[in-house]
Design a protein around this motif. Structure first.
Motif, PDB file in Angstrom:
ATOM      1  N   ILE A  48       5.289   7.159  -0.555  1.00  0.00           N
ATOM      2  CA  ILE A  48       4.580   8.214   0.178  1.00  0.00           C
ATOM      3  C   ILE A  48       4.051   9.259  -0.798  1.00  0.00           C
ATOM      4  O   ILE A  48       4.778   9.764  -1.656  1.00  0.00           O
ATOM      5  CB  ILE A  48       5.510   8.908   1.192  1.00  0.00           C
ATOM      6  N   GLU A  49       2.767   9.589  -0.687  1.00  0.00           N
ATOM      7  CA  GLU A  49       2.130  10.616  -1.504  1.00  0.00           C
ATOM      8  C   GLU A  49       1.638  11.744  -0.603  1.00  0.00           C
ATOM      9  O   GLU A  49       1.042  11.487   0.450  1.00  0.00           O
ATOM     10  CB  GLU A  49       0.960  10.011  -2.291  1.00  0.00           C
ATOM     11  N   THR A  50       1.897  12.991  -0.996  1.00  0.00           N
ATOM     12  CA  THR A  50       1.498  14.138  -0.182  1.00  0.00           C
ATOM     13  C   THR A  50       0.468  14.998  -0.917  1.00  0.00           C
ATOM     14  O   THR A  50       0.451  15.064  -2.151  1.00  0.00           O
ATOM     15  CB  THR A  50       2.708  15.017   0.181  1.00  0.00           C
ATOM     16  N   SER A  51      -0.368  15.659  -0.134  1.00  0.00           N
ATOM     17  CA  SER A  51      -1.349  16.604  -0.680  1.00  0.00           C
ATOM     18  C   SER A  51      -1.759  17.563   0.428  1.00  0.00           C
ATOM     19  O   SER A  51      -1.355  17.407   1.585  1.00  0.00           O
ATOM     20  CB  SER A  51      -2.578  15.863  -1.223  1.00  0.00           C
ATOM     21  N   SER A  52      -2.556  18.561   0.072  1.00  0.00           N
ATOM     22  CA  SER A  52      -2.999  19.545   1.066  1.00  0.00           C
ATOM     23  C   SER A  52      -4.469  19.895   0.856  1.00  0.00           C
ATOM     24  O   SER A  52      -4.933  20.044  -0.279  1.00  0.00           O
ATOM     25  CB  SER A  52      -2.162  20.815   0.971  1.00  0.00           C
ATOM     26  N   VAL A  95       0.847  -1.200   0.000  1.00  0.00           N
ATOM     27  CA  VAL A  95       0.000   0.000   0.000  1.00  0.00           C
ATOM     28  C   VAL A  95       0.881   1.249   0.000  1.00  0.00           C
ATOM     29  O   VAL A  95       2.087   1.177   0.232  1.00  0.00           O
ATOM     30  CB  VAL A  95      -0.936   0.011   1.226  1.00  0.00           C
ATOM     31  N   LYS A  96       0.264   2.395  -0.253  1.00  0.00           N
ATOM     32  CA  LYS A  96       0.961   3.673  -0.240  1.00  0.00           C
ATOM     33  C   LYS A  96       0.570   4.462   1.019  1.00  0.00           C
ATOM     34  O   LYS A  96      -0.539   4.330   1.540  1.00  0.00           O
ATOM     35  CB  LYS A  96       0.594   4.505  -1.470  1.00  0.00           C
ATOM     36  N   VAL A  97       1.495   5.279   1.479  1.00  0.00           N
ATOM     37  CA  VAL A  97       1.216   6.175   2.603  1.00  0.00           C
ATOM     38  C   VAL A  97       0.642   7.476   2.052  1.00  0.00           C
ATOM     39  O   VAL A  97       1.191   8.063   1.114  1.00  0.00           O
ATOM     40  CB  VAL A  97       2.503   6.481   3.407  1.00  0.00           C
ATOM     41  N   GLN A  98      -0.466   7.922   2.619  1.00  0.00           N
ATOM     42  CA  GLN A  98      -1.099   9.170   2.219  1.00  0.00           C
ATOM     43  C   GLN A  98      -0.881  10.202   3.326  1.00  0.00           C
ATOM     44  O   GLN A  98      -1.292   9.985   4.471  1.00  0.00           O
ATOM     45  CB  GLN A  98      -2.605   8.967   2.002  1.00  0.00           C
ATOM     46  N   VAL A  99      -0.237  11.315   2.987  1.00  0.00           N
ATOM     47  CA  VAL A  99       0.032  12.378   3.961  1.00  0.00           C
ATOM     48  C   VAL A  99      -0.686  13.638   3.499  1.00  0.00           C
ATOM     49  O   VAL A  99      -0.372  14.194   2.437  1.00  0.00           O
ATOM     50  CB  VAL A  99       1.549  12.652   4.095  1.00  0.00           C
ATOM     51  N   VAL A 100      -1.665  14.079   4.289  1.00  0.00           N
ATOM     52  CA  VAL A 100      -2.499  15.222   3.903  1.00  0.00           C
ATOM     53  C   VAL A 100      -2.357  16.338   4.937  1.00  0.00           C
ATOM     54  O   VAL A 100      -2.594  16.124   6.135  1.00  0.00           O
ATOM     55  CB  VAL A 100      -3.986  14.818   3.780  1.00  0.00           C
ATOM     56  N   GLY A 101      -1.978  17.537   4.464  1.00  0.00           N
ATOM     57  CA  GLY A 101      -1.813  18.681   5.359  1.00  0.00           C
ATOM     58  C   GLY A 101      -3.077  19.513   5.459  1.00  0.00           C
ATOM     59  O   GLY A 101      -3.781  19.721   4.462  1.00  0.00           O
ATOM     60  N   HIS A 102      -3.369  19.990   6.677  1.00  0.00           N
ATOM     61  CA  HIS A 102      -4.537  20.847   6.927  1.00  0.00           C
ATOM     62  C   HIS A 102      -4.085  22.064   7.742  1.00  0.00           C
ATOM     63  O   HIS A 102      -3.099  22.002   8.483  1.00  0.00           O
ATOM     64  CB  HIS A 102      -5.613  20.099   7.723  1.00  0.00           C
ATOM     65  N   THR A 103      -4.818  23.167   7.627  1.00  0.00           N
ATOM     66  CA  THR A 103      -4.508  24.380   8.402  1.00  0.00           C
ATOM     67  C   THR A 103      -5.782  24.917   9.052  1.00  0.00           C
ATOM     68  O   THR A 103      -6.887  24.445   8.774  1.00  0.00           O
ATOM     69  CB  THR A 103      -3.930  25.486   7.492  1.00  0.00           C
ATOM     70  N   ASP A 104      -5.608  25.934   9.900  1.00  0.00           N
ATOM     71  CA  ASP A 104      -6.776  26.669  10.372  1.00  0.00           C
ATOM     72  C   ASP A 104      -7.092  27.743   9.336  1.00  0.00           C
ATOM     73  O   ASP A 104      -6.518  27.749   8.244  1.00  0.00           O
ATOM     74  CB  ASP A 104      -6.531  27.252  11.768  1.00  0.00           C
ATOM     75  N   ARG A 122       3.697  21.319   5.338  1.00  0.00           N
ATOM     76  CA  ARG A 122       3.670  20.448   6.517  1.00  0.00           C
ATOM     77  C   ARG A 122       3.616  18.975   6.099  1.00  0.00           C
ATOM     78  O   ARG A 122       4.252  18.125   6.714  1.00  0.00           O
ATOM     79  CB  ARG A 122       2.474  20.802   7.397  1.00  0.00           C
ATOM     80  N   ALA A 123       2.844  18.674   5.053  1.00  0.00           N
ATOM     81  CA  ALA A 123       2.765  17.297   4.574  1.00  0.00           C
ATOM     82  C   ALA A 123       4.121  16.824   4.066  1.00  0.00           C
ATOM     83  O   ALA A 123       4.542  15.687   4.342  1.00  0.00           O
ATOM     84  CB  ALA A 123       1.712  17.193   3.465  1.00  0.00           C
ATOM     85  N   VAL A 134      -1.756  11.172   8.515  1.00  0.00           N
ATOM     86  CA  VAL A 134      -0.956  10.147   7.842  1.00  0.00           C
ATOM     87  C   VAL A 134      -1.732   8.839   7.897  1.00  0.00           C
ATOM     88  O   VAL A 134      -2.041   8.323   8.978  1.00  0.00           O
ATOM     89  CB  VAL A 134       0.417   9.980   8.534  1.00  0.00           C
ATOM     90  N   THR A 135      -2.056   8.301   6.732  1.00  0.00           N
ATOM     91  CA  THR A 135      -2.804   7.052   6.660  1.00  0.00           C
ATOM     92  C   THR A 135      -2.289   6.211   5.502  1.00  0.00           C
ATOM     93  O   THR A 135      -1.241   6.509   4.921  1.00  0.00           O
ATOM     94  CB  THR A 135      -4.308   7.321   6.527  1.00  0.00           C
ATOM     95  N   ILE A 136      -2.993   5.138   5.155  1.00  0.00           N
ATOM     96  CA  ILE A 136      -2.618   4.298   4.022  1.00  0.00           C
ATOM     97  C   ILE A 136      -3.838   4.117   3.124  1.00  0.00           C
ATOM     98  O   ILE A 136      -4.975   4.221   3.587  1.00  0.00           O
ATOM     99  CB  ILE A 136      -2.076   2.914   4.485  1.00  0.00           C
ATOM    100  N   ASN A 137      -3.605   3.825   1.839  1.00  0.00           N
ATOM    101  CA  ASN A 137      -4.733   3.667   0.928  1.00  0.00           C
ATOM    102  C   ASN A 137      -5.270   2.238   0.949  1.00  0.00           C
ATOM    103  O   ASN A 137      -4.760   1.372   1.632  1.00  0.00           O
ATOM    104  CB  ASN A 137      -4.344   4.108  -0.496  1.00  0.00           C
TER     105      ASN A 137
END
Length: 309
Positions: free
Chosen positions: A278-282, A236-245, A260-261, A306-309
């Motif tokens: 590892i795949e990153t997005s925001s 599987v791939k690691v999914q890293v998603v950045g969030h802000t206020d 941040r991701a 940080v999760t997996i698909n």
């Protein structure tokens, strides 16, 4: 006083002086010897300098004809999990032989146990430094063609390993060869369960406003270990998603979330998860999980998932 009396008096004085000197010199020496003899072993013990432990790169398949026994090994600095370079040519040859053997025998698995000492600092993302070292070796093997599905890793406390004067640990590792029973699905089912738990309850990293630093709890370290295992065994791939206020411009916040991701991705790569996995997005500020009207809510929204698909 007669000559005879003077002569006898001289002899007497000589005897007295000799006795005094004997008592002072000889008996004092005897006393000091006795005093030393009465000292405890702890008081007179000479510090023992232990010889550095040097474990060989040794792997043997008890159910086959494969064996590697090389005096060199993968080495590490105390409290570090990055393999010291360069790796010896003999070890590289052993890794090549291991790769070929595992590819020819897909039911075989190499088991890597990384050792760590109780007085070492764990600066890795894993629950212990031994597991981090085992993952570094796993990463090295994968980059040299060994299938990740045929590698198991674990960590083990071992205070018997001794570094040299330069704080180098020579081969703080143990290798084994396991045979996978295709009919035994318990291990695979347990892995699937652990991976589903990550999907249901991802690793969430929180950041301060304008901050991009990571500090992990024990629970978060275990999640990273589980994520790494899922990637290795299930592909599987690691999914890293950045969030802000919602502080500042929404477009700029997408960039901050991605920053941040990517920071989290770099951290994971440095801890043995390959870049290509590892795949990153925001999402920027578009998916808040709390009220941005309060400081507490803003803090919850500043996160990287940080999760997996």
């Amino acid at each position: 006083m007669s000559k005879k009396t003077s002569y006898l008096l001289g002899i007497l004085l000589t005897i007295i002086l000799g006795t005094i000197l004997y008592i002072y010199l000889c008996c004092n020496a005897c006393y000091n010897k006795d005093s030393k003899d009465n000292l405890s072993e702890e008081q007179i013990a000479i510090p023992v300098v232990k010889e550095a432990t040097k474990n060989a790169f040794f792997i043997s398949d008890e159910n086959g004809d494969f064996k590697i026994d090389i005096p060199d090994n993968f080495n590490f600095k105390v409290s570090q999990f990055t393999i010291l370079q360069p790796v010896s040519g003999k070890v590289e040859e052993g890794v090549e032989a291991l790769k070929n053997y595992l590819i020819e025998n897909p039911s075989k698995t190499v088991d890597i146990t990384g050792y760590y000492k109780s007085d070492e600092a764990n600066n890795s993302a894993y629950p212990n430094l031994g597991l981090a070292r085992a993952n570094s070796v796993k990463n090295y093997l994968v980059l040299h063609g060994v299938p990740s599905k045929q590698i198991d890793t674990k960590g083990e406390l071992n205070d018997n390993i001794v570094p040299d004067d330069a704080s180098t640990l020579f081969g703080p590792l143990k290798f084994g060869m396991l045979n996978t029973d295709a009919s035994d699905t318990a291990a695979h089912e347990a892995l699937e369960k652990a991976c589903e738990a990550i999907r249901a309850n991802p690793l969430v990293l929180h950041f301060g406003s304008g901050q991009a630093a990571i500090s992990l709890t024990a629970e978060q370290r275990q999640k990273i270990a589980d994520i790494s295992h899922c990637v290795d065994k299930l592909g599987v791939k690691v999914q890293v998603v950045g969030h802000t206020d919602n502080t500042g411009d929404a477009t700029l916040n997408v960039g901050l979330g991605l920053k941040r991701a990517n920071f989290a991705k770099e951290y994971l790569v440095n801890n043995g998860i390959l870049d290509g996995n590892i795949e990153t997005s925001s999402k920027g500020q578009s998916e808040p999980i709390a009220d941005n009207a309060t400081d507490e809510g803003k803090a919850k929204n500043r996160r990287t998932v940080v999760t997996i698909n």
